[in-house]
Scaffold this motif. Structure first.
Motif, PDB file in Angstrom:
ATOM      1  N   ALA B  85      41.174  37.335  28.556  1.00 58.04           N
ATOM      2  CA  ALA B  85      40.763  36.119  29.268  1.00 58.04           C
ATOM      3  C   ALA B  85      41.709  35.776  30.406  1.00 58.04           C
ATOM      4  O   ALA B  85      42.071  34.626  30.595  1.00 58.04           O
ATOM      5  CB  ALA B  85      40.635  34.949  28.295  1.00 58.04           C
ATOM      6  N   LEU B  86      42.111  36.773  31.164  1.00 58.68           N
ATOM      7  CA  LEU B  86      42.929  36.490  32.346  1.00 58.68           C
ATOM      8  C   LEU B  86      42.036  35.880  33.410  1.00 58.68           C
ATOM      9  O   LEU B  86      40.860  36.231  33.518  1.00 58.68           O
ATOM     10  CB  LEU B  86      43.559  37.781  32.878  1.00 58.68           C
ATOM     11  N   TYR B  87      42.592  34.968  34.196  1.00 56.18           N
ATOM     12  CA  TYR B  87      41.801  34.363  35.267  1.00 56.18           C
ATOM     13  C   TYR B  87      41.723  35.359  36.409  1.00 56.18           C
ATOM     14  O   TYR B  87      42.737  35.652  37.050  1.00 56.18           O
ATOM     15  CB  TYR B  87      42.454  33.057  35.719  1.00 56.18           C
ATOM     16  N   PRO B  88      40.540  35.907  36.668  1.00 54.58           N
ATOM     17  CA  PRO B  88      40.446  37.041  37.592  1.00 54.58           C
ATOM     18  C   PRO B  88      40.806  36.690  39.031  1.00 54.58           C
ATOM     19  O   PRO B  88      41.191  37.561  39.791  1.00 54.58           O
ATOM     20  CB  PRO B  88      38.983  37.475  37.491  1.00 54.58           C
ATOM     21  N   HIS B  89      40.677  35.400  39.395  1.00 58.76           N
ATOM     22  CA  HIS B  89      40.927  35.029  40.781  1.00 58.76           C
ATOM     23  C   HIS B  89      42.387  34.660  41.022  1.00 58.76           C
ATOM     24  O   HIS B  89      42.747  34.292  42.121  1.00 58.76           O
ATOM     25  CB  HIS B  89      40.024  33.865  41.168  1.00 58.76           C
ATOM     26  N   MET B  90      43.193  34.711  39.964  1.00 61.57           N
ATOM     27  CA  MET B  90      44.592  34.336  40.137  1.00 61.57           C
ATOM     28  C   MET B  90      45.470  35.591  40.012  1.00 61.57           C
ATOM     29  O   MET B  90      45.128  36.539  39.319  1.00 61.57           O
ATOM     30  CB  MET B  90      45.012  33.348  39.050  1.00 61.57           C
ATOM     31  N   ASN B  95      48.517  33.382  36.816  1.00 54.17           N
ATOM     32  CA  ASN B  95      48.020  33.410  35.452  1.00 54.17           C
ATOM     33  C   ASN B  95      49.073  32.919  34.473  1.00 54.17           C
ATOM     34  O   ASN B  95      48.784  32.096  33.610  1.00 54.17           O
ATOM     35  CB  ASN B  95      47.606  34.840  35.082  1.00 54.17           C
ATOM     36  N   PHE B  98      49.875  29.182  34.891  1.00 55.18           N
ATOM     37  CA  PHE B  98      48.765  28.215  34.909  1.00 55.18           C
ATOM     38  C   PHE B  98      48.992  27.020  33.979  1.00 55.18           C
ATOM     39  O   PHE B  98      48.827  25.878  34.371  1.00 55.18           O
ATOM     40  CB  PHE B  98      47.452  28.922  34.570  1.00 55.18           C
ATOM     41  N   SER B  99      49.384  27.302  32.745  1.00 55.12           N
ATOM     42  CA  SER B  99      49.521  26.188  31.803  1.00 55.12           C
ATOM     43  C   SER B  99      50.636  25.245  32.234  1.00 55.12           C
ATOM     44  O   SER B  99      50.540  24.039  32.034  1.00 55.12           O
ATOM     45  CB  SER B  99      49.789  26.723  30.400  1.00 55.12           C
ATOM     46  N   LYS B 101      51.499  24.709  35.342  1.00 52.18           N
ATOM     47  CA  LYS B 101      50.984  23.979  36.499  1.00 52.18           C
ATOM     48  C   LYS B 101      50.113  22.815  36.030  1.00 52.18           C
ATOM     49  O   LYS B 101      50.220  21.695  36.538  1.00 52.18           O
ATOM     50  CB  LYS B 101      50.184  24.946  37.363  1.00 52.18           C
ATOM     51  N   LYS B 132      42.552  42.632  38.144  1.00 60.36           N
ATOM     52  CA  LYS B 132      41.721  43.836  38.188  1.00 60.36           C
ATOM     53  C   LYS B 132      42.504  45.041  38.713  1.00 60.36           C
ATOM     54  O   LYS B 132      42.055  46.168  38.550  1.00 60.36           O
ATOM     55  CB  LYS B 132      40.435  43.571  38.968  1.00 60.36           C
ATOM     56  N   ARG B 146      51.452  34.894  29.415  1.00 63.91           N
ATOM     57  CA  ARG B 146      50.836  33.578  29.573  1.00 63.91           C
ATOM     58  C   ARG B 146      51.035  32.744  28.310  1.00 63.91           C
ATOM     59  O   ARG B 146      51.166  31.538  28.374  1.00 63.91           O
ATOM     60  CB  ARG B 146      49.345  33.778  29.859  1.00 63.91           C
TER      61      ARG B 146
END
Lengths: 418, 362, 331
Positions: B85-90, B95, B98-99, B101, B132, B146
């Motif tokens: 479940a990595l954020y693909p756009h980050m 990633n 994120f938490s 932030k 990716k 993460r």
């Protein structure tokens, strides 16, 4: 009368004979038209069949805009053209110059011989720039003023007040507005439309003269705009566009006391707009001895036809046969363009809806008085330019002179290829 | 850091009971693996702990706090998903951060934490890449980064290695183990892979059909399974099960053979199941280093050489079973011949008609 | 083990059917068959797609009144383009087009994305029917839409005026507390100042459902565990929308915005029917596509109309390019 008709038919038949050696062969004539003008063709078929049993009439009908767009593209590509083409007056000016249509003044048609049979204003509306004639008038729309006689009575306004001149009309309108609160007219645009068409010499045009010079800065336009502005400022009009919901509803409820339009509006009022107001409506000629026409229909013959003789024969039947013309008048309220047909007991009948007025005689008089105005193919553009100019005068307080000068400039630009 | 307590935890979807009465106490710093076949309720239990699923009944405590109605963030847990479940756009950096932030942590501190995590997981050169552009193992490490960057009280892993190939899985297993040893955070790890469970866990919880079958250390689970399910679920090849009769407290009949045991067994029904792991069967008596050795005669159907071992497929009566013997021990017995297999009495298991283990009486 | 071999069944004789077409036409013609089957598209495309397009390029360099037939074409070079580009009416129509494109396009997306998010995250059973309701305007006939909206916006008899004025005339004693904000007399929606907002509203209303469906489809492809991961990372719903949903929608936003740009700059149907084909008073609702149509069919100037269509094409191509730069993915 009977003998004249016979000779006419005989002549036409002779022409058909000479053009077509295969006499016994059935010929199918395709007629393209649009509602409700097409109803005249439908009504004509059985009659025509009696006279000419060897010609089948095939009617192709499309909605008003679709029909004229289809005819435009057909002329552009010279394909899929019918043998006979119905054309509405607004489009006739453009189609008149088309090289795809026969000049009916030339042999073998020689329309010059029969042009005098029609209301004089109708023929020039189908004439092109080079003196050619591309369409024969079938019906015309002599202008008339329809008014609510009950409202006028209440406001103490006489017919004379309405028709004398435009200033008197506006004064009457103020009275009506004060006493009854009704609008005097749907839109002041009507005044402009009528006034710019009055006082034109025979052969002159509304927006352009015969040489293509722009006329929108002339006295006619100045006066028209002045009157429109005066009427708008007096609050006489409902600012309602014709054929909108407000318009038909306003006429039905009697919120609009006067409407200017073709004589056929009487039929619309009686049939669907205000059938319950029978007897309240009356008609008179346009104010200030103005004479104008609303619409009209023509028949043209594309050059691509293989049956030019039959096509011409059919057209002359539709336009110069008195019975046929009267039939169309009775069936679809198409006022005959044929002078000969503007006569007889039908015209003397009083119209109950209009309070027993013999209105058809009035329309006939109007038809005779309407000046023969020449058309220009840029008339639709000019109409839009003038509408925009009027809007700026009425709502944006632009001076009439300036608005018309701007309009002339715009028009000159758009008439770049004249 | 905290202990985690489940009290009579239940999960129902309509009429379907997915988790039935789950009771477990996890000590601070412990690594517990929830193991079971798919649909056993292990993931659901983990997700209830994470706050991703509603709890239908019972209670969950983290530390002393009842967390049933707390938002996931208030439970101070971190989770690694099967799909990562990595954020693909980050980028990797975003990633991991994120938490922090979202938690409005000071920027410099975020930078420091991200550096710490990425150094530990060897992600530093990859920080500006998008997921990716990473390999499976790298993605896995980002997911762990993460999770650890927040220094949670409890780590949750939901089948984190099942998307990796076998080789990488072994490597990542070792990394997870090392990470746990370094951080000492209480960890709950869900898997269906017994090797992961055996290698990683301090304690394994075996689940089946929403019920805990056994809780114990890997050794306990392997050597002393509570029931036939655990016995056959753990171990590869799986434990042999032969139908037997307990003719007396010290007499087990297997077909027409019988074993006289030293230990005493008692059971209300005579019918039982005799279980023995393939690796506990030997061809030579001398290979069994035990005080009490028994033997059984079996027909050899086929044999497979796996390199250092042979798998011998045998039958006793109608029961088929497998023996796993060292290549050096092999006696060149042919298919269709009979052979004798030796085993230690302590290595055999007896299960009653309800599949529960019958323990030897002292 | 010979006994096993003896027991094996005999090989079967299989009689597979030969393809009908291959049998009928032989192998060579069979190979040509795919081209035959695809050819109707190409034939139709060449006749109705490619040819008119190329012809319109040719036409745009000519003065031509179509009623005079093909022979009347006259080469005039770039004159149609220079005329169109310096034409006041064309400027007005371009201004109108952009005005309407923005006023209807931006709210479309600004509303469609949250709406899709709401439908996606909050509705389960009702989802399909709600989506269906929002999609209905998109598939409704434009004539029906025109009828409904001209009735709604009718000055004297329209529901909208009825509602607005009843709010405006709401009074407590002599005092009308809402009169400053709402009209107290019927609003004439035909006035030029209302034409563009009205058209924009209809366009917005018609296409918001379409965009919602696009975004909803895109949202359904976002893996659920991303949201779960974000939940565990502490993101609340709004933050998840902002940090997860929006960035993940970017490819679909690119597509949807491109479609809106192309669609809105070619806007014709809605303004045409709402203004009755005239463009409204002072041409306030005349879009570039309408101007092109009027130039062709009212002014009978097919050359200039063709030039306008190519100018419009260039504008759309340029905007789409900018959109690609802004929203298109770089990798």
């Amino acid at each position: 009368m009977q003998t004249r008709k016979l000779t006419l038919i005989a002549g036409a038949t002779m022409m058909a004979l000479s053009a077509n050696t295969a006499w016994a062969e059935k010929i199918t004539l395709t007629v393209a038209s649009f509602p409700s003008f097409d109803a005249a063709v439908t009504a004509a078929i059985p009659l025509y069949k009696k006279i000419n049993p060897d010609v089948e009439i095939k009617l192709v009908s499309l909605a008003y805009n679709d029909h004229h767009n289809a005819m435009t593209t057909a002329l552009a590509t010279n394909s899929n053209l019918p043998d006979v083409m119905g054309v509405e007056a607004d489009y006739m000016g453009r189609f008149a110059n088309s090289s795809g249509l026969y000049d009916l003044r030339q042999a073998p048609f020689n329309s010059g011989e029969i042009e005098a049979k029609f209301s004089p204003f109708a023929v020039p509306l189908a004439a092109g720039e080079k003196g050619q004639l591309s369409g024969m008038p079938a019906d015309i729309g002599p202008g008339a003023m329809f008014y609510r006689s009950d409202i006028m009575e209440k406001a103490g306004v006489s017919v004379e007040d309405l028709t004398k001149d435009w200033d008197s009309f506006i004064e009457a309108g103020v009275k009506v507005r004060e006493v009854t609160g009704q609008y005097m007219m749907s839109n002041v645009q009507n005044i402009v439309d009528i006034v710019i068409r009055s006082g034109i010499e025979d052969g002159g045009g509304v927006y352009f003269d015969a040489e293509g010079e722009i006329l929108v800065e002339s006295e006619r336009f100045q006066e028209a705009f002045r009157l429109a502005k005066k009427a708008r400022e007096a609050g006489l009009d409902g600012k309602i566009a014709a054929w909108s919901n407000e318009w038909s509803e306003g006429l039905r409820r009697g919120d609009i006391a006067v409407e200017f339009m073709g004589a056929w509006l009487g039929g619309h009022l009686a049939n669907w707009i205000a059938p319950d107001s029978a007897g309240d409506w009356a008609t008179a000629n346009l104010p200030n001895d103005s004479w104008a026409s609303w619409g009209g229909s023509y028949y043209a013959i594309p050059k691509s036809t293989e049956h030019q003789a039959e096509a011409w024969e059919f057209i002359t039947f539709m336009t110069t046969n008195k019975e046929m013309q009267l039939l169309a008048f009775e069936e679809i309220d198409a006022f005959p363009a044929l002078i000969e047909a503007q006569d007889g007991p039908f015209f003397d009948q009083p119209l109950p809806y209009l309070g027993g007025q013999k209105a058809r005689l009035q329309y006939k008089e109007a038809a005779a008085q309407i000046p023969a105005i020449s058309v220009n193919k840029l008339d639709p553009v000019a109409k839009q330019v003038i509408a925009d100019a009027l809007e700026s005068v009425l709502e944006r307080d632009v001076a009439v002179d300036k608005a018309l000068a701007d309009a002339a400039k715009l028009l000159k630009r758009r008439a770049r290829r004249k | 850091m905290a202990q985690v307590t489940f009290k009579n935890l239940q999960k129902r979807y309509g009429q379907t009971e997915v988790v039935k009465s789950f009771d477990l106490e996890i000590k601070d710093g412990e690594f517990v693996v929830l193991l079971g076949p798919s649909g056993c309720g292990k993931s659901t239990t983990l997700r209830m702990l994470a706050g991703l699923e509603e709890i239908s009944g019972g209670e969950i405590y983290i530390g002393d706090t009842l967390v049933n109605d707390l938002h996931p963030i208030e439970r101070n847990i971190a989770m690694v998903f099967q799909s990562y479940a990595l954020y693909p756009h980050m980028t990797v950096r975003e990633n991991i951060a994120f938490s922090l932030k979202i938690g409005r942590v000071d920027k410099a501190l975020i930078e420091e934490r991200v550096k710490y995590a990425s150094d530990m997981l060897e992600l530093t050169p990859l920080l500006d890449r998008k997921p990716k552009a990473l390999s499976g193992g790298q993605r896995q490490r980002v997911a762990m980064g993460r999770a650890m960057v927040r220094t949670p009280e409890v780590f949750l892993f939901d089948e984190p290695l099942s998307n990796l190939d076998a080789k990488l899985r072994g490597q990542m297993r070792a990394e997870i183990k090392a990470l746990h040893q370094k951080l000492g955070t209480t960890t709950i790890y869900v898997t269906h892979d017994q090797v992961e469970a055996m290698t990683l866990a301090d304690r394994i919880v075996i689940l089946n059909g929403g019920i805990i079958e056994q809780i114990g250390t890997p050794k306990q689970i392997f050597e002393k399974p509570n029931n036939r399910f655990v016995a056959s679920f753990i171990g590869s090849p799986e434990m042999n099960q032969l139908s037997a009769e307990l003719t007396s407290s010290q007499q087990i009949a297997l077909g027409n053979q019988s074993i006289s045991t030293k230990a005493q067994f008692s059971c209300s029904e005579t019918h039982c199941n005799f279980g023995i792991r393939p690796s506990d069967l030997h061809l030579q008596e001398s290979s069994v280093d035990a005080p009490t050795v028994h033997s059984l005669e079996a027909l050899l159907n086929s044999q497979e050489l796996l390199g250092s071992t042979y798998h011998l497929h045998c039958t006793i009566g109608d029961d088929r079973f497998v023996a796993e013997v060292a290549t050096s021990e092999h006696l060149n017995t042919k298919e269709g011949e009979t052979l004798r297999l030796y085993f230690d009495e302590d290595r055999m298991h007896l299960f009653d008609h309800q599949d529960k283990v019958i323990l030897a009486q002292a | 083990m010979p006994s096993v071999v003896a027991n094996q069944p005999k090989p079967l004789e299989m009689k597979y059917r030969q393809g009908l077409l291959r049998k009928l036409f032989g192998a060579k013609a069979y190979k040509a068959a795919p081209y035959m089957f695809i050819s109707p598209f190409f034939i139709l495309f060449f006749i109705f797609g490619l040819f008119p397009m190329l012809f319109s390029i040719y036409l745009s360099f000519h003065a031509w009144d179509p009623v005079d037939g093909l022979g009347a074409m006259e080469w005039i070079g770039w004159e149609n383009y220079t005329f169109a580009l310096t034409d006041e009416w064309f400027h007005t129509s371009i201004y109108n087009t952009f005005w309407i494109a923005f006023a209807s396009g931006i709210p479309q997306h600004v509303l469609a994305i949250p709406l899709a998010y709401f439908i996606h995250s909050s509705l389960t059973k009702m989802r399909n029917s709600v989506v269906g309701v929002y999609f209905v305007p998109y598939i409704t006939s434009s004539v029906a839409i025109a009828l409904v909206f001209t009735s709604l916006f009718s000055r004297d008899f329209g529901v909208i005026n009825l509602v607005l004025t009843s709010i405006g005339n709401f009074s407590i004693g002599e005092f009308q507390p809402l009169a400053w904000l709402f009209p107290t007399e019927n609003v004439d929606w035909q006035r030029p100042e209302y034409t563009k907002p009205m058209i924009s509203f209809v366009v917005f209303w018609r296409y918001v459902g379409w965009n919602t469906v696009l975004y909803l489809a895109a949202m359904q492809t976002i893996p659920k565990d991303l949201y779960e991961a974000a939940t565990i990372d502490g993101a609340r719903r709004l933050q998840q929308f902002w940090y997860i949903t929006l960035p993940m929608l970017k490819p679909m936003m690119f597509l949807a915005v491109t479609l809106t740009i192309i669609g809105n700059l070619q806007l014709f149907e809605e303004p045409f029917i709402i203004t009755g084909g005239t463009g409204g008073l002072e041409q306030a609702g005349k879009t570039a596509a309408m101007h092109m149509y009027i130039t062709a069919f009212t002014e009978s100037d097919f050359g200039t109309a063709s030039a306008i269509s190519w100018i419009l094409f260039m504008v759309i191509a340029g905007l789409t390019w900018i959109n690609t730069k802004l929203l298109g993915s770089k990798d």
